[in-house]
Design a protein around this motif. Structure first.
Motif, PDB file in Angstrom:
ATOM      1  N   UNK A  20      29.704  82.768  30.395  1.00  0.00           N
ATOM      2  CA  UNK A  20      29.095  81.499  30.889  1.00  0.00           C
ATOM      3  C   UNK A  20      28.075  81.110  29.749  1.00  0.00           C
ATOM      4  N   UNK A  21      27.545  82.173  29.335  1.00  0.00           N
ATOM      5  CA  UNK A  21      26.365  81.734  28.123  1.00  0.00           C
ATOM      6  C   UNK A  21      26.969  81.462  26.812  1.00  0.00           C
ATOM      7  N   UNK A  22      28.526  81.412  26.676  1.00  0.00           N
ATOM      8  CA  UNK A  22      28.970  81.167  25.397  1.00  0.00           C
ATOM      9  C   UNK A  22      28.856  79.820  24.902  1.00  0.00           C
ATOM     10  N   UNK A  23      29.102  78.795  25.579  1.00  0.00           N
ATOM     11  CA  UNK A  23      29.294  77.383  25.107  1.00  0.00           C
ATOM     12  C   UNK A  23      27.826  77.048  24.609  1.00  0.00           C
ATOM     13  N   UNK A  27      27.048  76.550  20.649  1.00  0.00           N
ATOM     14  CA  UNK A  27      26.605  75.148  20.270  1.00  0.00           C
ATOM     15  C   UNK A  27      25.414  75.243  19.325  1.00  0.00           C
ATOM     16  N   UNK A  28      24.571  76.227  19.938  1.00  0.00           N
ATOM     17  CA  UNK A  28      23.123  76.040  19.194  1.00  0.00           C
ATOM     18  C   UNK A  28      23.482  76.803  18.001  1.00  0.00           C
ATOM     19  N   UNK A  29      24.373  77.739  17.826  1.00  0.00           N
ATOM     20  CA  UNK A  29      24.715  78.492  16.541  1.00  0.00           C
ATOM     21  C   UNK A  29      25.245  77.322  15.588  1.00  0.00           C
ATOM     22  N   UNK A  30      26.287  76.594  15.880  1.00  0.00           N
ATOM     23  CA  UNK A  30      26.823  75.544  15.151  1.00  0.00           C
ATOM     24  C   UNK A  30      26.090  74.514  14.689  1.00  0.00           C
ATOM     25  N   UNK A  31      25.240  73.935  15.540  1.00  0.00           N
ATOM     26  CA  UNK A  31      24.032  73.080  15.147  1.00  0.00           C
ATOM     27  C   UNK A  31      22.819  73.886  13.991  1.00  0.00           C
ATOM     28  N   UNK A  32      22.622  74.921  14.298  1.00  0.00           N
ATOM     29  CA  UNK A  32      21.547  75.493  13.439  1.00  0.00           C
ATOM     30  C   UNK A  32      22.218  75.755  12.203  1.00  0.00           C
ATOM     31  N   UNK A  33      23.533  76.100  11.845  1.00  0.00           N
ATOM     32  CA  UNK A  33      24.302  76.248  10.730  1.00  0.00           C
ATOM     33  C   UNK A  33      24.203  74.911  10.047  1.00  0.00           C
ATOM     34  N   UNK A  34      24.684  73.795  10.905  1.00  0.00           N
ATOM     35  CA  UNK A  34      24.667  72.486  10.107  1.00  0.00           C
ATOM     36  C   UNK A  34      23.190  72.072   9.600  1.00  0.00           C
ATOM     37  N   UNK A  60      23.206  69.183  25.986  1.00  0.00           N
ATOM     38  CA  UNK A  60      24.390  68.251  26.317  1.00  0.00           C
ATOM     39  C   UNK A  60      25.530  69.371  26.461  1.00  0.00           C
ATOM     40  N   UNK A  61      25.419  70.541  26.043  1.00  0.00           N
ATOM     41  CA  UNK A  61      26.484  71.381  26.045  1.00  0.00           C
ATOM     42  C   UNK A  61      26.317  72.008  27.569  1.00  0.00           C
ATOM     43  N   UNK A  62      25.137  72.129  28.082  1.00  0.00           N
ATOM     44  CA  UNK A  62      24.792  72.682  29.565  1.00  0.00           C
ATOM     45  C   UNK A  62      25.511  71.556  30.443  1.00  0.00           C
ATOM     46  N   UNK A  63      25.058  70.278  30.125  1.00  0.00           N
ATOM     47  CA  UNK A  63      25.403  69.345  31.036  1.00  0.00           C
ATOM     48  C   UNK A  63      27.062  69.128  31.151  1.00  0.00           C
ATOM     49  N   UNK A  64      27.431  69.282  29.866  1.00  0.00           N
ATOM     50  CA  UNK A  64      29.065  69.038  29.901  1.00  0.00           C
ATOM     51  C   UNK A  64      29.918  70.306  30.680  1.00  0.00           C
ATOM     52  N   UNK A  65      29.323  71.390  30.266  1.00  0.00           N
ATOM     53  CA  UNK A  65      30.048  72.676  30.790  1.00  0.00           C
ATOM     54  C   UNK A  65      29.299  73.204  32.245  1.00  0.00           C
ATOM     55  N   UNK A  66      28.387  72.492  32.891  1.00  0.00           N
ATOM     56  CA  UNK A  66      28.000  72.831  34.072  1.00  0.00           C
ATOM     57  C   UNK A  66      28.834  73.186  35.329  1.00  0.00           C
TER      58      UNK A  66
END
Length: 89
Positions: A20-23, A27-34, A60-66
């Motif tokens: 459940x926490x993976x998305x 997302x935070x990891x990818x955005x942080x790297x970018x 946004x990831x939370x809203x989309x995967x909720x």
């Protein structure tokens, strides 16, 4: 209650929590790297630049995967609830 049952229940709970926490975490990891790459290329070293995009992307990831997260939790709790008679034997 046998030790194997407890281990199985804890393992399932940890797996569901990670799933459940993976998305949001990914997302935070990818955005942080970018953002880090952007800061390295432009030599902008503003600390607050990392927080706002990460927060917005995670939200946004939370809203989309909720809906998926809720369904996954409901499936887990249904399995757990219907397994109670077998667990208590």
């Amino acid at each position: 209650m046998p030790v194997e049952t407890v281990i199985e229940l804890v393992t399932d709970a940890v797996q569901v929590a990670l799933l459940i926490s993976a998305p949001m975490l990914l997302t935070a990891l990818i955005v942080g790297i970018l953002i880090s790459l952007f800061q390295s290329v432009t030599q902008i070293q503003e600390m607050t630049l990392t927080f706002i995009p990460k927060i917005l992307a995670t939200f946004l990831a939370l809203i989309l995967t909720l809906p998926w997260m809720i369904q996954t939790l409901m499936d887990y709790f249904n399995r757990l609830f219907f397994a109670i008679p077998a667990i208590l034997r």
